[in-house]
Design an enzyme around this catalytic site. Structure first.
Site, PDB file in Angstrom:
ATOM      1  N   TYR A  28      53.026  45.718  30.181  1.00 22.47           N
ATOM      2  CA  TYR A  28      51.911  44.914  29.645  1.00 22.47           C
ATOM      3  C   TYR A  28      51.408  45.371  28.280  1.00 22.47           C
ATOM      4  CZ  TYR A  28      51.912  43.270  34.468  1.00 22.47           C
ATOM      5  OH  TYR A  28      52.284  42.729  35.668  1.00 22.47           O
ATOM      6  N   GLU A  88      49.288  27.847  30.722  1.00 22.71           N
ATOM      7  CA  GLU A  88      49.530  29.052  31.535  1.00 22.71           C
ATOM      8  C   GLU A  88      50.135  30.129  30.632  1.00 22.71           C
ATOM      9  OE1 GLU A  88      52.723  28.316  34.248  1.00 22.71           O
ATOM     10  OE2 GLU A  88      52.440  30.178  35.354  1.00 22.71           O
ATOM     11  N   HIS A 115      51.516  34.210  30.432  1.00 13.04           N
ATOM     12  CA  HIS A 115      51.865  35.490  31.057  1.00 13.04           C
ATOM     13  C   HIS A 115      52.314  36.457  29.983  1.00 13.04           C
ATOM     14  CE1 HIS A 115      51.433  33.831  35.003  1.00 13.04           C
ATOM     15  NE2 HIS A 115      52.159  32.795  34.623  1.00 13.04           N
ATOM     16  N   ARG A 163      47.185  51.097  32.424  1.00 15.62           N
ATOM     17  CA  ARG A 163      48.374  51.447  33.212  1.00 15.62           C
ATOM     18  C   ARG A 163      49.509  50.476  32.885  1.00 15.62           C
ATOM     19  NH1 ARG A 163      48.662  54.335  37.629  1.00 15.62           N
ATOM     20  NH2 ARG A 163      50.007  52.772  38.506  1.00 15.62           N
ATOM     21  N   ASN A 202      45.589  33.007  32.330  1.00 15.15           N
ATOM     22  CA  ASN A 202      46.551  33.928  32.937  1.00 15.15           C
ATOM     23  C   ASN A 202      46.016  34.252  34.319  1.00 15.15           C
ATOM     24  OD1 ASN A 202      48.204  35.952  33.827  1.00 15.15           O
ATOM     25  ND2 ASN A 202      48.200  37.103  31.900  1.00 15.15           N
ATOM     26  N   ARG A 232      61.469  39.099  36.569  1.00 10.01           N
ATOM     27  CA  ARG A 232      61.023  40.220  37.402  1.00 10.01           C
ATOM     28  C   ARG A 232      61.374  39.962  38.881  1.00 10.01           C
ATOM     29  NH1 ARG A 232      55.019  41.490  35.519  1.00 10.01           N
ATOM     30  NH2 ARG A 232      55.386  43.248  36.924  1.00 10.01           N
ATOM     31  N   PRO A 285      43.201  38.558  38.412  1.00 15.32           N
ATOM     32  CA  PRO A 285      43.078  39.913  38.934  1.00 15.32           C
ATOM     33  C   PRO A 285      43.893  40.959  38.190  1.00 15.32           C
ATOM     34  CG  PRO A 285      44.303  38.510  40.448  1.00 15.32           C
ATOM     35  CD  PRO A 285      43.701  37.609  39.417  1.00 15.32           C
ATOM     36  N   ASN A 286      43.249  42.078  37.979  1.00 16.85           N
ATOM     37  CA  ASN A 286      43.852  43.300  37.420  1.00 16.85           C
ATOM     38  C   ASN A 286      44.108  43.242  35.918  1.00 16.85           C
ATOM     39  OD1 ASN A 286      43.996  44.805  39.907  1.00 16.85           O
ATOM     40  ND2 ASN A 286      45.569  43.354  40.536  1.00 16.85           N
ATOM     41  N   ALA A 304      48.363  37.634  39.523  1.00 14.65           N
ATOM     42  CA  ALA A 304      49.170  37.445  40.734  1.00 14.65           C
ATOM     43  C   ALA A 304      48.823  36.154  41.479  1.00 14.65           C
ATOM     44  CB  ALA A 304      49.001  38.644  41.662  1.00 14.65           C
TER      45      ALA A 304
HETATM   46  O1  CA2 Z   1      52.693  38.884  32.936  1.00 17.76           O
HETATM   47  C1  CA2 Z   1      51.570  38.521  33.276  1.00 17.76           C
HETATM   48  O2  CA2 Z   1      50.683  38.273  32.478  1.00 17.76           O
HETATM   49  C2  CA2 Z   1      51.217  38.427  34.764  1.00 17.76           C
HETATM   50  O3  CA2 Z   1      50.415  37.274  34.953  1.00 17.76           O
HETATM   51  C3  CA2 Z   1      50.458  39.687  35.098  1.00 17.76           C
HETATM   52  C4  CA2 Z   1      50.124  39.809  36.573  1.00 17.76           C
HETATM   53  C5  CA2 Z   1      51.366  39.610  37.435  1.00 17.76           C
HETATM   54  O4  CA2 Z   1      50.998  39.600  38.800  1.00 17.76           O
HETATM   55  C6  CA2 Z   1      52.069  38.312  37.106  1.00 17.76           C
HETATM   56  O5  CA2 Z   1      53.234  38.222  37.895  1.00 17.76           O
HETATM   57  C7  CA2 Z   1      52.456  38.272  35.638  1.00 17.76           C
HETATM   58  C8  CA2 Z   1      49.544  41.186  36.878  1.00 17.76           C
HETATM   59  C9  CA2 Z   1      48.379  41.550  36.054  1.00 17.76           C
HETATM   60  C10 CA2 Z   1      48.092  43.004  36.265  1.00 17.76           C
HETATM   61  O6  CA2 Z   1      47.903  43.590  35.014  1.00 17.76           O
HETATM   62  C11 CA2 Z   1      47.944  44.934  34.952  1.00 17.76           C
HETATM   63  C12 CA2 Z   1      47.772  45.466  33.705  1.00 17.76           C
HETATM   64  C13 CA2 Z   1      47.816  46.821  33.547  1.00 17.76           C
HETATM   65  C14 CA2 Z   1      48.030  47.640  34.645  1.00 17.76           C
HETATM   66  C15 CA2 Z   1      48.203  47.090  35.898  1.00 17.76           C
HETATM   67  C16 CA2 Z   1      48.155  45.732  36.045  1.00 17.76           C
END
Ligand code: CA2
Length: 146
Positions: free
Chosen positions: A22, A98, A100, A17, A74, A107, A9-10, A77
């Site tokens: 990221y 895995e 990230h 953003r 990946n 974090r 997700p996301n 969340a």
């Molecule tokens: O660091 C990572 O790759 C995560 O898997 C990213 C997840 C987060 O919940 C994990 O704890 C770590 C979130 C992905 C959301 O990605 C976004 C990218 C741009 C803007 C907003 C969210």
């Protein structure tokens, strides 16, 4: 050799953003880079992104039914919440890495647990989007040895 590159997700919001966490690369650009890298390495990739947990489970199962060789994942969340993804990875038994982009261990506390980790041969975290390529290399090396 064919690998599933699975994003949760996301992650489709990459580059749009939160660049401080990221990076600036868009998800579309990352997917193109992964496809080009796979071609260079002489492997195939199946790229799947979903915001829905069940779709991610389906993609893991489908990788197994279609005879894919490994998974770079990946889970976003869902990393920190999903026993369903852990069970799916265990169920198919494919080597999974895995990834990230950030380092969740540095974090918030709620990011310190990874349910999927127990079913993965390695975790690559905090290397930005480069981590996907490191994971692909790791699986290529491992599968070539087998
Ligand atoms: O660091 C990572 O790759 C995560 O898997 C990213 C997840 C987060 O919940 C994990 O704890 C770590 C979130 C992905 C959301 O990605 C976004 C990218 C741009 C803007 C907003 C969210």
């Amino acid at each position: 050799m064919k690998l599933l590159i699975l994003n949760g997700p996301n992650l489709n919001l990459l580059g749009i953003r939160e660049p401080a966490i990221y990076g600036h690369e868009t998800f579309a650009d990352l997917c193109e880079r992964i496809k080009a890298y796979a071609k260079e390495k002489g492997i195939e990739v199946r790229l799947v992104q979903s915001n829905h947990e069940g779709d991610l489970v389906d993609a893991i199962q489908q990788a197994y039914f279609d005879g894919l060789d490994g998974i770079v994942m990946n889970p976003g969340a869902y990393t920190h919440t999903s026993i369903a993804l852990l069970d799916a990875l265990k169920g198919v038994g494919l080597p999974a890495v895995e990834v990230h982009i950030s380092d969740p261990d540095t974090r918030e506390d709620f990011r310190k647990i990874s349910f999927v980790r127990a079913a993965c041969v390695a975790t690559i975290k905090g290397h930005g989007t480069q981590g996907y390529f490191e994971a692909i290399d790791l699986l290529i090396d491992r599968l070539s040895e087998a």
